[in-house]
Design a protein around this motif. Structure first.
Motif, short mmCIF file in Angstrom:
data_model
loop_
_atom_site.label_atom_id
_atom_site.label_comp_id
_atom_site.label_asym_id
_atom_site.label_seq_id
_atom_site.Cartn_x
_atom_site.Cartn_y
_atom_site.Cartn_z
N LEU A 155 0.83 -1.20 0.00
CA LEU A 155 0.00 0.00 0.00
C LEU A 155 0.87 1.26 0.00
CD1 LEU A 155 -1.46 0.31 3.64
CD2 LEU A 155 0.57 -1.00 3.07
N PRO A 156 0.34 2.38 -0.49
CA PRO A 156 1.10 3.63 -0.43
C PRO A 156 1.32 4.06 1.02
CG PRO A 156 -0.74 3.80 -1.98
CD PRO A 156 -0.94 2.54 -1.19
N PHE B 190 5.11 3.96 -7.23
CA PHE B 190 4.36 5.08 -6.66
C PHE B 190 2.90 4.98 -7.04
CE2 PHE B 190 8.34 6.46 -8.78
CZ PHE B 190 9.17 6.46 -7.66
N TYR B 191 2.04 5.42 -6.14
CA TYR B 191 0.61 5.49 -6.45
C TYR B 191 0.32 6.79 -7.18
CZ TYR B 191 -4.36 6.40 -5.85
OH TYR B 191 -5.68 6.72 -6.08
N LEU C 106 2.74 14.92 -9.87
CA LEU C 106 2.84 13.76 -8.98
C LEU C 106 3.88 12.77 -9.49
CD1 LEU C 106 -0.94 13.12 -8.18
CD2 LEU C 106 0.82 13.82 -6.54
N ARG C 107 3.83 12.48 -10.78
CA ARG C 107 4.81 11.55 -11.35
C ARG C 107 6.22 12.11 -11.28
NH1 ARG C 107 0.80 11.25 -15.50
NH2 ARG C 107 -0.45 9.33 -15.33
N ALA C 108 6.37 13.38 -11.69
CA ALA C 108 7.70 13.98 -11.75
C ALA C 108 8.33 14.08 -10.36
CB ALA C 108 7.61 15.36 -12.41
N ASP C 109 7.54 14.51 -9.37
CA ASP C 109 8.08 14.65 -8.01
C ASP C 109 8.50 13.30 -7.44
OD1 ASP C 109 7.64 17.34 -8.17
OD2 ASP C 109 5.92 17.38 -6.81
#
Length: 310
Positions: free
Chosen positions: A102-103, A132-133, A167-170
């Motif tokens: 889980l995240p 990552f979620y 969100l993806r980049a960070d």
């Protein structure tokens, strides 16, 4: 839900192993043992072990020496009585152990339920996976204007695309820095690398973690009553719904009673009941005359309003 080759090998080996036993087993749950039930984009829930079944609840309530000779309908009637009257200890006789991926932000919400035994993957000793979620567009919502803890309307168009990209980049950037700080395997011979227990602080909260979570049936039902509720945050609710399906397979009679008397029920205060009795007697009662606050009145009316078809 990507599983590594070693994960698959380990799961298949566990599923292939059988052990003779005199203890009670549940065929429907045995069929699910060790299999990973997908949740979110990279998460899962799987049953590792369990103890007891519906008959164990009945046995504990009657303090009998065996599984008894009463009809199944009589046993279910007793289970429903126990649930209806909030008896807890018979349900504590059943336990289940789950392996959950889980995240981290979901785990921090989940751990508030201090009624289980938990052992989490340790980033002090091991390197976290690059997973990552990232919410699906259908679950990317703005802050609710009326509920500090809830979501409002969905984000759309450029704003939604920008949020998902951030969100993806960070997550990727922070993980890249995490790897560089660790310098695992001496990738850069000129650096010693930061200790794992320190480097982990740089990971984003949507990074996936894993743990073993063991609890008894009474506390499992309490968890589900809060986290499988429509008002719960979507991400933890997705896990709760998967676990509810597991409970249905494990203790079907107990789960039916739980869903009738907890999940699908409403609790009225003494003041609510007094107002309702006046209404049933034909007396016109509004919020101002009921003795209830506006919120309590709205909650009672919502519970009494039939659900919209479909």
């Amino acid at each position: 839900m990507p599983l590594s080759d070693s994960d698959r090998t380990e799961i298949e080996a566990a599923r292939a192993e059988t052990t003779p036993t005199r203890r009670a087993t549940v065929p429907t749950l045995e069929a699910m043992l060790f299999s990973a039930i997908p949740v979110l984009d990279h998460g899962f829930v799987r049953v590792v072990d369990y103890m007891g079944d519906d008959a164990a609840v009945v046995q504990a309530a009657r303090v009998s020496y065996g599984r008894g000779t009463r009809k199944v309908s009589e046993d279910e009637g007793l289970i429903r009585y126990l649930m209806r009257h909030r008896h807890s200890t018979p349900f504590e006789m059943c336990e289940i152990k789950l392996h959950v991926k889980l995240p981290i932000f979901v785990a921090r919400q989940w751990i508030r339920h201090r009624t289980a035994n938990v052992n989490e993957y340790s980033a002090r000793y091991s390197v976290m996976d690059r997973e990552f979620y990232i919410p699906s567009p259908a679950n990317l919502a703005a802050q609710s204007a009326s509920n500090r803890q809830g979501r409002g309307d969905l984000l759309e168009g450029d704003e939604a695309s920008e949020v998902l990209a951030m969100l993806r980049a960070d997550a990727e950037r922070n993980y890249n820095h995490y790897e560089r700080m660790l310098n695992e395997g001496g990738a850069d011979p000129s650096r010693r690398g930061l200790a794992r227990e320190l480097a982990r602080m740089n990971l984003t909260l949507n990074t996936y973690t894993q743990w073993y979570w063991k609890t008894d049936l009474h506390n499992l039902f309490h968890f589900l009553s809060l986290r499988a509720d429509p008002h719960a945050q979507y991400e933890i609710r997705a896990y709760a719904e998967a676990i509810l399906d597991i409970a249905r397979a494990w203790v079907p009679a107990s789960c039916r009673a739980f869903e009738d008397y907890r999940m699908g029920a409403a609790t009225f205060s003494a003041t609510m009941l007094a107002a309702l009795r006046r209404m049933l007697a034909g007396e016109p009662v509004d919020q101002a005359q009921s003795g209830l606050s506006k919120r309590e009145w709205a909650e009672m009316m919502a519970a009494l309003t039939p659900p919209t078809p479909g």
